[in-house]
Design a protein around this motif. Sequence first.
Motif: not given
Length: 901
Positions: A246-255, A345-348, A394-396, A444-450
């Motif tokens: 599910s991770h990629g779908t959530a990331v893509t929506g933010l973009i 890239r995500a900082a981590g 960015a925000f998360s 939560t995470g830098t995955s979603f600020s990135t």
Amino acid sequence: MNTMHAKVVALLAGMALGALVGRAQTGEEGLRFEFREPRQRAYRLESPQVAALARSLAGNADAASDQADWLRAWPDNGSENYIEICSRVLLQCETAERLAAVLAGSPTQVTREIRPGFVVLQAGSPLAAAAEAARLAGLEGVLVSHPVQRRRIALHSGYAPRPNDPYLTRAWHLENRNPVTAEAQGFDLNVRAAWTETRGEDVVVAVADEGVEITHPDLSANGGNLFHYNFHSSVRDGRPASSQASHGTAVTGLIAAAGENFRGASGVAPAAMFASWVIFNSFGSFIDEQAAMDMFQYESQSVGVQNHSWGNSSLEQLPLLADESVGIENAVTLGRDGRGVVMVRAAGNERAGFNDTNDDGYAQDPRAIAVGAVRANGRVAGYSTPGATVLVSAFSGDDQVELPDGSLIDHPSLFTTDRTGSLGYNKDLFGESPDYTFDNSLPTGTSFSTPQISGLCALLISANPGLTYRDVQQILVLSAQPLDWADPDLRRNSAGLWFSHNTGYGVPDAGVAVRMAKTWTQRPGRTSATVTSTSSRQIPDDGLRVEVSGLRLPADLESIPAFPIDGLHPDDPTSSLTLVDVGQALAPLKDDLTGKAALIQRGQNYFVQKLNHAAAAGAAFAVIYNNTGGTERIVPNGADIHLTPIPAVFIDQDKGTALANQVRLYPGTKGKLSLDKVEYALPINDPLICEHVRLRVRTSHARRADVRITLVSPSGTRSVLQRKNRDTLSPLSEWDYYSAAHFFEPSRGEWRAEFSDEAPGVNGRVLLVELTVFGVPIADVDADGLDDDWERRWFGSLAWRGWDDNDGDGASNAREQALGTNPAETVASGHVEFTRWDDRIARLSWPGLNNQTYRVRVFDALGQTPVVDEEVPGRFPEAVWFGPAGAGSQRFFSVERMPAP
């Protein structure tokens, strides 16, 4: 007379009125017309509007004169971009002769001739005009026939209209304002100020992840391309690797979630295309290094931005492999016709494990943009991995955060797309929107600020396709601002830019960034300067100390070994100050500790509470000692201890108890914090405007966890490259460390690398130190980072420095040099821009300064008492005010800079 025309004439004559009204009540579609514009295009008048017209006509065709002057007509393709039509018809025929034949028998009158064969006709009403235009459009020899239109065209103002996406108010990272009053509810990316210029058109963003649900209703419009690829199976398929992915779908929506479609909420770049690159399989395994090399350079002429919301999560350092580096180098040097693919890239999320972005060969890479995470209140998220290579944030969300009083709080989460139906993060299938993830359902995470920064990068290269990847990095640096001015790590570099290892240069303002991109001049090519030392030197063991002095002091208390906390670190020695025993500091301290230091015992409350009590009482630093374990030491962390405003160290129970007794017996006992270290002077002679710097290190130290490494520029800016960590099993053999903290600083002068050991029992030597500074060459005899010719042109001398702000507009000289603006003239100091936030609320914006107050007054008429008189805090580079636009057609707005108190 054709069927449609007959139907409308019947309506105008009052015939079939009841049937039409009935359709309006049931919501069925109203009338449909086909015009020539000159292309054939169909429009519809929806039934409520048609029914209202029928009622107004009341069976009398002459009543058309009482009808509204303009009617709304919607394209018959489902678009909501309506036009308005009036009672005039635009008619053009192949020849003037054909026009005369066409007009024979028409009930309209010619009111204007544009040119032979091209006229304007007057009908009795907008509805009659639509019917006649549709009839004429079907005749032979007619090129254009449609009612005169009023289309939805607006000024290119500084703020885009509010999108119609129903959950936009949940997407607070885009715009964090009360939907009714426009009052600011927190920080945001200010994307509506960017969307006036671009929404990411013509840019493809690749999401390298575990796959994307491309058919999601809010993603499908932007995912219809040929660039999806699965690098595990080597097929053109970007679908999720498993039902759990599910991770990629959530990331893509933010973009790139589509905007203006009455669904969900927008991505940062709602008109950008996305490509799904599957790099994790159904077992969560990453692709091999050869596939990774191919991935980094895949479709590099078509893909403009890559999003990588993944990275190192272990305690050990994770190197970038040689073939992977080749793929990245090809992408940034050859991609986009040599301008380079922008990598984000995500900082981590590993702060709790004492990780650093420099431990991750991917996140530290200067060819990429490392992104941290901040909460809605602007403070760094508790998990966000710090490091000198964090460029921006960015925000998360941030869940279950420990507060100093021991309670827990959930900071707001983001809103984005989720797998549809029963799949995905959101398991509430009967909730308000199960195909989206928000509140506590989104991790939560830098995955979603990135991805927010990836979306912003898409906006930048859409606004200016000529930008290189380095241009994009520098625009982000210059458009970012710290949101948490209380961050104790925040420092101003010699270019006048604020940097923190927690959040980099801060959170970019999308509107400011896009405006910069529109006028940006491509930076000159990058070069480098290198200096190397092979002098072998011993790193002093267990070198962090509390140095104590005073009457009758036992020898074993003169230099007490200490561990650091996860927070401010005494790289330079503190002053020697009187130590005050404050016990366990369970409550606010009554004593004034100004010019003193606090000695605090562990126990009963959080470390951060103790330190905040000491800081509030005025203590310059603190020494915490253990209440158990004899000689055991720990590194205090958690509960936002990294945000405490004073440096502190931790000593063991035995030494701490003895020191507390000494302080009680001899109240004048003093202490200072010091660090025994080995230093390398590294002179750079080439004058460059700095970008990234690299420190290559080789040592014989057998335990990496113990070693702290920092780099100090000639201007005094310190980069922390490695801090005490938990990687106790790995030696520190050879590693390249990078820093982004020195952007736009001067290179020339003596840099200093410092090495220390902060734990007992294992030691080693530094064997090699090599510093490389990357940047743009300039003539700079005074080593201030300003080109000498540029200084003489604007100031007539070399007397000024990069951090100076000669014109007082809030922009440092180094910033103005990078932007190509005039450093001797305040930028648009009198310019105030008016836009409408919505139908009721006005938005004013003007060049603003931090720590400055502005007075906003609103008048219904000049010379009268203002209806609004407010003081507004300034913010660099743009200050804003939101307030009532007023019901009248005229209103006057005044903005004044208030004198300093």
